[in-house]
Design a protein around this motif. Sequence first.
Motif, PDB file in Angstrom:
ATOM      1  N   VAL A 107       0.834  -1.195   0.000  1.00  7.00           N
ATOM      2  CA  VAL A 107       0.000   0.000   0.000  1.00  7.00           C
ATOM      3  C   VAL A 107       0.872   1.250   0.000  1.00  7.00           C
ATOM      4  CG1 VAL A 107      -1.733   1.301   1.293  1.00  7.00           C
ATOM      5  CG2 VAL A 107      -1.850  -1.201   1.184  1.00  7.00           C
ATOM      6  N   ALA A 108       0.726   2.049  -1.062  1.00 10.08           N
ATOM      7  CA  ALA A 108       1.391   3.348  -1.178  1.00 10.08           C
ATOM      8  C   ALA A 108       2.893   3.259  -0.921  1.00 10.08           C
ATOM      9  CB  ALA A 108       0.760   4.343  -0.208  1.00 10.08           C
ATOM     10  N   GLY A 109       3.483   2.086  -1.175  1.00 10.20           N
ATOM     11  CA  GLY A 109       4.912   1.937  -0.978  1.00 10.20           C
ATOM     12  C   GLY A 109       5.361   1.988   0.463  1.00 10.20           C
ATOM     13  N   LEU A 110       4.447   1.818   1.410  1.00  3.24           N
ATOM     14  CA  LEU A 110       4.779   1.966   2.824  1.00  3.24           C
ATOM     15  C   LEU A 110       5.076   0.634   3.502  1.00  3.24           C
ATOM     16  CD1 LEU A 110       2.088   4.608   3.860  1.00  3.24           C
ATOM     17  CD2 LEU A 110       4.502   5.002   3.354  1.00  3.24           C
ATOM     18  N   GLY A 111       5.129  -0.449   2.736  1.00  3.13           N
ATOM     19  CA  GLY A 111       5.391  -1.747   3.338  1.00  3.13           C
ATOM     20  C   GLY A 111       4.177  -2.395   3.951  1.00  3.13           C
ATOM     21  N   ILE A 112       2.995  -1.821   3.757  1.00  2.00           N
ATOM     22  CA  ILE A 112       1.756  -2.416   4.258  1.00  2.00           C
ATOM     23  C   ILE A 112       1.176  -3.288   3.152  1.00  2.00           C
ATOM     24  CG2 ILE A 112      -0.534  -1.979   5.191  1.00  2.00           C
ATOM     25  CD1 ILE A 112       1.766  -1.056   6.971  1.00  2.00           C
ATOM     26  N   ARG A 113       1.142  -4.583   3.382  1.00  2.00           N
ATOM     27  CA  ARG A 113       0.681  -5.506   2.350  1.00  2.00           C
ATOM     28  C   ARG A 113      -0.834  -5.696   2.467  1.00  2.00           C
ATOM     29  NH1 ARG A 113       5.451  -7.411   4.298  1.00  2.00           N
ATOM     30  NH2 ARG A 113       4.444  -8.742   5.841  1.00  2.00           N
ATOM     31  N   PRO A 114      -1.579  -5.432   1.396  1.00  2.00           N
ATOM     32  CA  PRO A 114      -3.026  -5.655   1.460  1.00  2.00           C
ATOM     33  C   PRO A 114      -3.337  -7.109   1.800  1.00  2.00           C
ATOM     34  CG  PRO A 114      -2.428  -4.474  -0.542  1.00  2.00           C
ATOM     35  CD  PRO A 114      -1.149  -4.953   0.067  1.00  2.00           C
ATOM     36  N   VAL A 115      -4.342  -7.316   2.626  1.00  2.00           N
ATOM     37  CA  VAL A 115      -4.784  -8.667   2.959  1.00  2.00           C
ATOM     38  C   VAL A 115      -5.656  -9.172   1.818  1.00  2.00           C
ATOM     39  CG1 VAL A 115      -6.097 -10.075   4.571  1.00  2.00           C
ATOM     40  CG2 VAL A 115      -4.656  -8.206   5.423  1.00  2.00           C
ATOM     41  N   ASP A 116      -5.345 -10.349   1.324  1.00  2.00           N
ATOM     42  CA  ASP A 116      -6.077 -10.954   0.213  1.00  2.00           C
ATOM     43  C   ASP A 116      -7.294 -11.696   0.769  1.00  2.00           C
ATOM     44  OD1 ASP A 116      -7.019 -12.409  -1.940  1.00  2.00           O
ATOM     45  OD2 ASP A 116      -5.038 -13.084  -2.592  1.00  2.00           O
ATOM     46  N   PRO A 117      -8.512 -11.337   0.341  1.00  2.00           N
ATOM     47  CA  PRO A 117      -9.692 -12.051   0.862  1.00  2.00           C
ATOM     48  C   PRO A 117      -9.667 -13.535   0.553  1.00  2.00           C
ATOM     49  CG  PRO A 117     -10.293 -10.619  -0.980  1.00  2.00           C
ATOM     50  CD  PRO A 117      -8.891 -10.256  -0.590  1.00  2.00           C
ATOM     51  N   ASP A 118      -8.959 -13.941  -0.506  1.00  2.00           N
ATOM     52  CA  ASP A 118      -8.867 -15.358  -0.822  1.00  2.00           C
ATOM     53  C   ASP A 118      -7.984 -16.109   0.159  1.00  2.00           C
ATOM     54  OD1 ASP A 118     -10.581 -15.356  -2.986  1.00  2.00           O
ATOM     55  OD2 ASP A 118      -9.014 -14.813  -4.409  1.00  2.00           O
ATOM     56  N   HIS A 119      -7.217 -15.405   1.003  1.00  2.00           N
ATOM     57  CA  HIS A 119      -6.376 -16.049   2.002  1.00  2.00           C
ATOM     58  C   HIS A 119      -7.029 -16.051   3.371  1.00  2.00           C
ATOM     59  CE1 HIS A 119      -2.239 -15.940  -0.189  1.00  2.00           C
ATOM     60  NE2 HIS A 119      -3.229 -16.178  -1.024  1.00  2.00           N
ATOM     61  N   LEU A 120      -8.326 -15.730   3.428  1.00  2.00           N
ATOM     62  CA  LEU A 120      -9.084 -15.718   4.671  1.00  2.00           C
ATOM     63  C   LEU A 120     -10.111 -16.838   4.690  1.00  2.00           C
ATOM     64  CD1 LEU A 120      -9.818 -11.884   4.974  1.00  2.00           C
ATOM     65  CD2 LEU A 120      -8.134 -13.183   6.288  1.00  2.00           C
ATOM     66  N   TYR A 121     -10.287 -17.439   5.853  1.00  2.00           N
ATOM     67  CA  TYR A 121     -11.325 -18.447   6.074  1.00  2.00           C
ATOM     68  C   TYR A 121     -12.171 -17.982   7.255  1.00  2.00           C
ATOM     69  CZ  TYR A 121      -8.769 -21.645   3.017  1.00  2.00           C
ATOM     70  OH  TYR A 121      -8.151 -22.216   1.928  1.00  2.00           O
ATOM     71  N   LEU A 122     -13.473 -17.903   7.049  1.00  2.00           N
ATOM     72  CA  LEU A 122     -14.395 -17.517   8.121  1.00  2.00           C
ATOM     73  C   LEU A 122     -14.904 -18.758   8.832  1.00  2.00           C
ATOM     74  CD1 LEU A 122     -16.530 -14.795   6.281  1.00  2.00           C
ATOM     75  CD2 LEU A 122     -14.576 -14.450   7.790  1.00  2.00           C
ATOM     76  N   LEU A 123     -14.919 -18.689  10.180  1.00  2.00           N
ATOM     77  CA  LEU A 123     -15.384 -19.809  10.979  1.00  2.00           C
ATOM     78  C   LEU A 123     -16.201 -19.268  12.136  1.00  2.00           C
ATOM     79  CD1 LEU A 123     -11.949 -19.947  10.711  1.00  2.00           C
ATOM     80  CD2 LEU A 123     -12.474 -22.337  11.043  1.00  2.00           C
ATOM     81  N   SER A 124     -16.741 -20.173  12.932  1.00  2.00           N
ATOM     82  CA  SER A 124     -17.549 -19.730  14.063  1.00  2.00           C
ATOM     83  C   SER A 124     -16.702 -19.338  15.262  1.00  2.00           C
ATOM     84  CB  SER A 124     -18.539 -20.830  14.469  1.00  2.00           C
ATOM     85  OG  SER A 124     -17.852 -21.964  14.945  1.00  2.00           O
ATOM     86  N   SER A 125     -15.416 -19.756  15.296  1.00  2.00           N
ATOM     87  CA  SER A 125     -14.590 -19.448  16.464  1.00  2.00           C
ATOM     88  C   SER A 125     -13.145 -19.808  16.176  1.00  2.00           C
ATOM     89  CB  SER A 125     -15.066 -20.235  17.691  1.00  2.00           C
ATOM     90  OG  SER A 125     -14.859 -21.622  17.487  1.00  2.00           O
ATOM     91  N   THR A 126     -12.235 -19.275  16.989  1.00  2.00           N
ATOM     92  CA  THR A 126     -10.846 -19.701  16.868  1.00  2.00           C
ATOM     93  C   THR A 126     -10.660 -21.137  17.362  1.00  2.00           C
ATOM     94  OG1 THR A 126     -10.396 -18.609  18.986  1.00  2.00           O
ATOM     95  CG2 THR A 126      -9.855 -17.387  16.989  1.00  2.00           C
ATOM     96  N   SER A 127     -11.547 -21.612  18.230  1.00  2.00           N
ATOM     97  CA  SER A 127     -11.481 -23.021  18.642  1.00  2.00           C
ATOM     98  C   SER A 127     -11.680 -23.927  17.434  1.00  2.00           C
ATOM     99  CB  SER A 127     -12.547 -23.312  19.695  1.00  2.00           C
ATOM    100  OG  SER A 127     -12.341 -22.557  20.857  1.00  2.00           O
ATOM    101  N   GLN A 128     -12.652 -23.584  16.586  1.00  2.00           N
ATOM    102  CA  GLN A 128     -12.859 -24.349  15.361  1.00  2.00           C
ATOM    103  C   GLN A 128     -11.641 -24.240  14.454  1.00  2.00           C
ATOM    104  OE1 GLN A 128     -16.070 -22.985  12.833  1.00  2.00           O
ATOM    105  NE2 GLN A 128     -16.327 -24.985  11.887  1.00  2.00           N
ATOM    106  N   ALA A 129     -11.011 -23.081  14.430  1.00  2.00           N
ATOM    107  CA  ALA A 129      -9.813 -22.903  13.611  1.00  2.00           C
ATOM    108  C   ALA A 129      -8.704 -23.846  14.061  1.00  2.00           C
ATOM    109  CB  ALA A 129      -9.345 -21.452  13.677  1.00  2.00           C
ATOM    110  N   TYR A 130      -8.490 -23.957  15.377  1.00  2.00           N
ATOM    111  CA  TYR A 130      -7.484 -24.900  15.875  1.00  2.00           C
ATOM    112  C   TYR A 130      -7.780 -26.317  15.384  1.00  2.00           C
ATOM    113  CZ  TYR A 130      -5.129 -21.759  19.215  1.00  2.00           C
ATOM    114  OH  TYR A 130      -4.383 -20.768  19.794  1.00  2.00           O
TER     115      TYR A 130
END
Length: 426
Positions: A107-130
Amino acid sequence: MRFSSRVDISEPNPIAQAEAVARRNGIALGKLNDSNPTRHGLAPVQVPGTYAADPRGDRTAREALAAFLTRRSSDGPRETDTRHADNAGVRSDIADAADDTTHRNDVAGLGIRPVDPDHLYLLSSTSQAYSWLIKLLCDAGDAVLAPKPGYPLIESIARLECVDTIEYQLQYDGSWFIDTAELEALLDGADDGRIRALVLINPNNPTGSYVKPAEREAIVAMCRVHDVALIADEVFYDYALEPFDGNARLAGERGVLTFALDGFSKMLAAPHAKVGWIQVSGPAEDVAEAMRRLDVIADDYLPMSDIIAGRIPELLEAAPAQTMHVRERVLGNLTTLRRLLADDPLGVTSLLRSEGGWNVLLRVPSVIDENELVLRLIAVHRLTGQPGYFFDMASNGYLAVSLLPEPDEFARNIRAVLDTVADMMA
């Protein structure tokens, strides 16, 4: 990176292959066996819309979440990239192995990398993620490294997956730190071949300790050598109490395959919202293979409810103000706690340094049995608590305290602890 054998990624049958070709060519196929009632005018008025069944979660919700996470990175403290080869900012070979597209899109050359929505998984909880991640990475009999002191959730979930947990001990010398030499010894030891993941809690619960830059650099390097994935639980990250400089989220780490966990339970102080997510990052080849397999798991368990997913953009808008509201509460109660400890005439109860989170550890004289302390609180003050052994503290004499109660209630709770300690020391 080695993944578990429990995820079936065998070649699709000829029909599935033909369907995939049609999709790539933009051809919409009818379905003789379409059993999705929402595509046939049968959805109830209370739950309108068409069920898309995206295994990673609703696309619109993931795009909103990705935009929020990107803004959070750009608005917050600049995250240190520990993979720079020198002060001139030359990237190491590890960083170069990551996706060049991500680099170009800073982002704007500031070293902030946009988060890719394709690299996200939605779940009901972090317990489910584990649970999903242990399925992804571990076969039965494999192991994950988990910190102690720590919340016992990880051990319980791993046991349900027929996987062992191996403890690595956090050390305290006025502040908490990770003994990276101990970690390296564990990874080089007899269990090396079956350790498939290393869990970092950033900041830890109940110690409140963030992962320091030097610890992170060493851990990423040793995980890379041993083909061990990182699972970074960062649900308490936004609640800084007394942090050191240079701490950063592990979300977006590119030096090794990393799964960062977060959610609304802590961000919104809303465990009943039941929204969590996994952000996948690391070397491009490992990320692609991990997501190919994680898609199978996500598809088998079906995506998050569209009813909940539809509210995610609205809840994200409320997140900064809600997080600030909770932070003000915990910081106010921390100030009260320090004052009450300073004013205590006996002066034998102390506060261990906590860098972040909304729980702290009190140190009471070790001659007091932790069970007896809590039982006395129950009997005399109708107040219960969690002693240190609940979190596998290495010695007796600790009590976990939440900074969330309303100020008057919080002050009463602390006075009850101090009065009980005084009675037991008399």
